[in-house]
Scaffold this motif. Structure first.
Motif, short mmCIF file in Angstrom:
data_model
loop_
_atom_site.label_atom_id
_atom_site.label_comp_id
_atom_site.label_asym_id
_atom_site.label_seq_id
_atom_site.Cartn_x
_atom_site.Cartn_y
_atom_site.Cartn_z
N GLU A 20 0.76 -1.08 0.27
CA GLU A 20 -0.08 -0.02 -0.12
C GLU A 20 0.72 1.30 -0.04
N ARG A 21 1.89 1.38 0.54
CA ARG A 21 2.64 2.12 1.15
C ARG A 21 3.50 2.91 -0.69
N ILE A 22 3.77 1.22 -1.24
CA ILE A 22 4.36 1.69 -2.14
C ILE A 22 3.79 2.43 -3.55
N LEU A 23 2.09 1.63 -3.70
CA LEU A 23 1.30 2.07 -4.35
C LEU A 23 1.04 3.46 -4.25
N LEU A 24 0.91 4.19 -3.24
CA LEU A 24 0.43 5.48 -2.89
C LEU A 24 0.94 6.97 -2.71
N ARG A 25 2.59 6.38 -3.11
CA ARG A 25 4.10 6.99 -3.35
C ARG A 25 4.70 6.85 -4.41
N ASP A 26 4.22 5.95 -5.07
CA ASP A 26 5.04 5.44 -6.80
C ASP A 26 3.96 4.70 -7.43
N GLY A 27 3.19 4.95 -7.59
CA GLY A 27 2.56 3.84 -8.22
C GLY A 27 1.91 2.61 -8.69
N PRO A 28 1.25 2.06 -9.21
CA PRO A 28 1.44 0.82 -9.66
C PRO A 28 2.70 -0.04 -10.70
N ARG A 68 -12.10 -4.00 3.66
CA ARG A 68 -12.13 -3.21 4.62
C ARG A 68 -12.99 -2.28 4.19
N LEU A 69 -13.32 -2.13 3.14
CA LEU A 69 -14.21 -1.16 2.68
C LEU A 69 -15.92 -1.83 3.81
N ASP A 70 -15.59 -2.90 4.18
CA ASP A 70 -17.12 -3.84 4.91
C ASP A 70 -17.47 -2.80 6.39
N PRO A 71 -16.51 -2.53 7.03
CA PRO A 71 -16.83 -1.45 8.24
C PRO A 71 -17.39 0.51 7.73
N GLN A 72 -16.56 0.18 7.42
CA GLN A 72 -16.33 1.99 6.27
C GLN A 72 -18.37 1.65 5.79
N ALA A 73 -18.96 0.77 5.02
CA ALA A 73 -19.70 0.48 4.82
C ALA A 73 -20.98 1.36 5.75
N ALA A 74 -20.26 -0.26 6.80
CA ALA A 74 -21.54 -0.03 7.98
C ALA A 74 -21.79 0.98 9.10
N ALA A 75 -20.65 1.82 9.39
CA ALA A 75 -20.45 3.31 9.72
C ALA A 75 -21.68 4.28 9.03
N ARG A 98 -9.58 9.09 -0.19
CA ARG A 98 -8.11 8.92 0.02
C ARG A 98 -6.98 7.67 0.57
N SER A 99 -7.70 6.94 0.77
CA SER A 99 -7.19 5.32 1.29
C SER A 99 -6.25 4.80 -0.26
N ALA A 100 -6.54 3.58 -0.28
CA ALA A 100 -5.59 3.23 -0.84
C ALA A 100 -6.62 2.35 -2.22
N ALA A 101 -7.92 3.17 -2.43
CA ALA A 101 -8.99 2.81 -3.25
C ALA A 101 -8.42 2.96 -5.10
N VAL A 102 -7.94 4.13 -4.80
CA VAL A 102 -7.51 4.36 -6.37
C VAL A 102 -6.85 3.76 -6.71
N ALA A 103 -5.66 4.27 -5.53
CA ALA A 103 -4.35 2.79 -6.34
C ALA A 103 -4.58 2.10 -6.87
N ILE A 104 -5.53 1.35 -5.53
CA ILE A 104 -5.88 0.11 -6.08
C ILE A 104 -6.44 -0.61 -7.79
N VAL A 105 -7.61 0.29 -7.64
CA VAL A 105 -8.17 0.96 -8.99
C VAL A 105 -7.46 0.50 -10.60
N ALA A 106 -6.45 1.73 -9.82
CA ALA A 106 -5.16 1.74 -11.74
C ALA A 106 -3.69 0.01 -10.98
N LEU A 107 -3.80 -0.46 -10.24
CA LEU A 107 -3.29 -1.61 -10.35
C LEU A 107 -3.56 -2.50 -10.54
N VAL A 108 -5.75 -2.42 -10.32
CA VAL A 108 -5.24 -3.80 -11.45
C VAL A 108 -5.89 -3.19 -13.08
#
Length: 202
Positions: A20-28, A68-75, A98-108
């Motif tokens: 996650e740190r690499i994705l957020l800092r440097d991209g996929p 990790r979206l499950d607790p966010q959805a419940a909240a 602002r989480s890793a969501a956008v970076a994960i989309v780019a990774l996929v």
């Protein structure tokens, strides 16, 4: 000595956090097995002791972060009927993107083999974005039931519009992230047609 299950969980989390740190800092493109083990501070062989190959690791990482979206959805669902709809959505969408969501989309999108590995779990749609749209849709449906949105609102379509709009605001990984005010303006614009006739945005 810690039980094997605990040790495995710890090393997985160590590797996932490093990814996650690499994705957020440097991209996929920067997320390689060599960069991962260096970032995590572990020997190169550790990765392959716990995962069949690098794409197996990446698939497990994506699934973990989606979980990790499950607790966010419940909240978010718990906020239905409180505060204002636009404020609740702005907070939820700002936190999500602002989480890793956008970076994960780019990774996929970047790795064909990873998309193939994830196809069983996601035969259609984009991981993270699909789940986020479901999360927002359920919240909007709850607000509709409470009468804070028009009774004929298509909550699934509205959720997809919100996710797509806010995703575009965050799509430039190298740029400055949009402000909360910018996200709020976008949310308000998308919600305008959903407000009950004769009422201001609740």
């Amino acid at each position: 000595m810690a039980p094997t299950g605990v040790a495995l969980r710890d090393i997985r989390e160590q590797l996932f956090d490093a990814a996650e740190r690499i994705l957020l800092r440097d991209g996929p493109s920067a997320l390689t097995s060599r960069a991962l083990t260096a970032e995590a501070g572990v020997a190169k062989g550790v990765l392959h002791r716990h995962f069949a190959d690098f794409d197996d690791f990446l698939a497990a990482f994506v699934l973990d972060r989606i979980g990790r979206l499950d607790p966010q959805a419940a909240a978010l669902l718990e906020t239905a009927g409180t505060n204002t709809v636009d404020a609740n959505l702005t907070a939820a969408l700002t936190g999500l993107f602002r989480s890793a969501a956008v970076a994960i989309v780019a990774l996929v999108s970047y790795r064909d083999e990873l998309r193939a590995r994830l196809r069983d779990a996601w035969p259609a749609g984009v991981p993270v974005l699909t789940d986020a749209a479901i999360m927002i849709g359920r919240y909007l449906a709850a607000e509709r039931e409470l009468g804070r949105l028009a009774s004929d609102v298509d909550t699934d379509t509205l959720a997809a519009m919100l996710i797509g709009t806010v995703h575009l605001l965050h799509a430039d990984r190298t740029g400055t992230p949009p402000t909360t005010e910018a996200v709020h303006r976008a949310v308000t614009a998308v919600l305008t047609g959903a407000v009950r006739p004769g009422r201001r945005l609740p």
